[in-house]
Design an enzyme around this catalytic site. Structure first.
Site, mmCIF file in Angstrom:
data_model
loop_
_atom_site.group_PDB
_atom_site.id
_atom_site.type_symbol
_atom_site.label_atom_id
_atom_site.label_comp_id
_atom_site.label_asym_id
_atom_site.label_seq_id
_atom_site.Cartn_x
_atom_site.Cartn_y
_atom_site.Cartn_z
ATOM 1 N N SER A 195 0.792 -1.243 0.000
ATOM 2 C CA SER A 195 0.000 0.000 0.000
ATOM 3 C C SER A 195 0.817 1.282 0.000
ATOM 4 O O SER A 195 0.247 2.362 -0.096
ATOM 5 C CB SER A 195 -0.972 0.006 1.184
ATOM 6 O OG SER A 195 -2.025 -0.897 0.939
ATOM 7 N N LYS A 239 0.047 3.505 -2.935
ATOM 8 C CA LYS A 239 -1.140 4.360 -3.052
ATOM 9 C C LYS A 239 -0.818 5.834 -3.285
ATOM 10 O O LYS A 239 -1.460 6.502 -4.096
ATOM 11 C CB LYS A 239 -2.009 4.222 -1.797
ATOM 12 C CG LYS A 239 -2.776 2.915 -1.713
ATOM 13 C CD LYS A 239 -3.626 2.856 -0.453
ATOM 14 C CE LYS A 239 -4.624 1.702 -0.497
ATOM 15 N NZ LYS A 239 -4.009 0.375 -0.514
ATOM 16 N N TYR A 294 -10.853 1.808 5.198
ATOM 17 C CA TYR A 294 -9.734 1.509 4.309
ATOM 18 C C TYR A 294 -10.088 0.353 3.379
ATOM 19 O O TYR A 294 -10.584 -0.678 3.824
ATOM 20 C CB TYR A 294 -8.521 1.158 5.169
ATOM 21 C CG TYR A 294 -7.219 1.124 4.433
ATOM 22 C CD1 TYR A 294 -6.762 2.239 3.737
ATOM 23 C CD2 TYR A 294 -6.431 -0.015 4.435
ATOM 24 C CE1 TYR A 294 -5.545 2.214 3.079
ATOM 25 C CE2 TYR A 294 -5.219 -0.050 3.798
ATOM 26 C CZ TYR A 294 -4.779 1.062 3.103
ATOM 27 O OH TYR A 294 -3.573 1.036 2.449
#
Length: 401
Positions: free
Chosen positions: A68, A71, A179
């Site tokens: 992640s 991102k 999330y």
């Protein structure tokens, strides 16, 4: 005090933190950590091995699955399009990716365990995706999303397919923060506007201007040779290498939420770009916008695990108020590690953690490759690492609180 003196002091202190993270009982197999100021890296360290049972040491050019920490780079690609007037943050996503209109809201599971769905009352906007308020979850952070995927045979996001993000909304879009796969959908918006795969867009518009070459959704032969193996820690503490655990090469979809591989020095170039107000990539006012709470009165918080093999329950700095920006967590309050209020951070599933302190012009990255998330050794090592950085820099009068 000279820059070299600061570098020397950081090395003396931080090498010990890395060695401790690897050397303590039940320690992480290997770790890379780096610190940058606005000019360049002021610390680079490596400890341990790329794979337990093998002698190949971790080196600063070791390649990691970024998960992640991908991102923020996808968010940057989107914000470039906002700057150019090609998209608006309040645009409905279905304008660019019509498939998102097919996603429904999960109300409950019936007596037979089948999902009961309804149409959302609100269109999902790009803003909601960027802020994780659209309603999406992750299969390993949501029992409901996990159950829905099992019932409807939705593939895991680790398959790197478009079908894997076509799950279900856990609440009405815009209602709260949660999330999930939002930034994968942002990647599809970028692709639709640019007419190219996300990896190509990043290469042309972010990586090339920043001189980032050792990064991509598909591993080059050189990157493959330097790749760190992902490990798993079982509930009883045993650590097992998983050399075959690798995201699909070449992926069907460039996953904007988690798909990049890179050596950590490449990511530091991205962090420096944010520290330098977007130099070469974004306008200063865009970086300022990306660094502010976008949630209003909503807050971001911790997570629960629905797959203990991939994640532990947890939260960063419990008791510290946190919000969300495009696309980072913002600590509303100062952190116990010494980071001032209003700075940026995020993480990756295999226990990778970074922060960007724009106030003091420093950023750090702590990288390991071990599941589950918030690993007892790697996460503790990151907290010790960040704390040691602030203590050391404070000693040299380099820190504004």
């Amino acid at each position: 005090m000279t820059r070299q003196a600061i570098k020397d002091a950081l090395k003396d202190t931080l090498d010990k933190v890395l060695d401790n993270a690897v050397g303590r009982a039940g320690g992480v197999p290997g770790v890379i950590a780096m610190i940058t100021d606005r000019e360049g890296n002021i610390y680079e360290g490596a400890a341990g091995v790329r794979e337990l049972g093998k002698e190949t040491p971790m080196t600063t050019d070791t390649v990691f699955a970024l998960f992640s920490t991908t991102k923020a780079i996808t968010g940057t690609a989107l914000m470039q399009l906002v700057e150019e007037g090609k998209v608006r943050l309040d645009d409905p996503v279905k304008k660019y990716v019509p498939e998102i209109a097919e996603i429904k809201v999960l109300e409950e599971f019936d007596a037979d365990g089948q999902p009961k769905l309804r149409e959302p009352r609100t269109d999902i906007t790009i803003d909601m995706l960027m802020l994780h308020t659209a309603g999406f979850g992750y299969e390993f952070f949501s029992h409901e999303d996990r159950k829905y995927r099992e019932k409807k045979e939705v593939p895991s996001i680790l398959t790197s397919t478009f079908d894997s993000i076509k799950s279900v909304l856990l609440f009405e879009p815009g209602e709260r923060w949660n999330y999930g796969v939002n930034i994968d959908w942002v990647g599809k918006v970028v692709e639709a506007v640019c007419g190219k795969r996300l990896g190509e867009v990043m290469a042309e518009r972010i990586f090339a201007p920043l001189g980032m070459t050792d990064i991509g959704f598909t591993l080059t032969p050189s990157m493959m040779e330097r790749r760190a193996t992902i490990h798993t820690r079982t509930q009883d503490g045993n650590i097992t290498p998983q050399p075959d655990l690798i995201l699909p090469q070449s992926p069907e979809m460039d996953m904007g939420g988690h798909g990049l591989y890179a050596s950590i020095g490449e990511y530091m170039k991205f962090i420096r770009m944010i520290l330098n107000d977007g130099e070469g990539v974004l306008k200063p006012e865009t970086v300022a916008q990306m660094s502010q709470n976008g949630l209003g009165s909503l807050k971001s918080g911790g997570w629960i695990s629905s797959d203990p093999s991939l994640a532990n329950d947890g939260e960063f700095y419990p008791g510290v108020q946190k919000s969300w920006a495009y696309t980072f967590q913002v600590n509303v309050d100062p952190t116990p590690t010494g980071r001032p209020a209003g700075q940026l951070m995020w993480a990756g599933l295999a226990n990778l953690f970074y922060w960007i302190d724009r106030k003091n012009g420093i950023g750090g990255f702590w990288a390991s490759q071990i599941f589950p998330f918030q690993d007892v050794a790697s996460y503790l090592g990151f907290i010790e690492f960040e704390s040691a950085v602030y203590r050391t820099l404070n000693r040299f009068g380099q820190i504004n609180t």
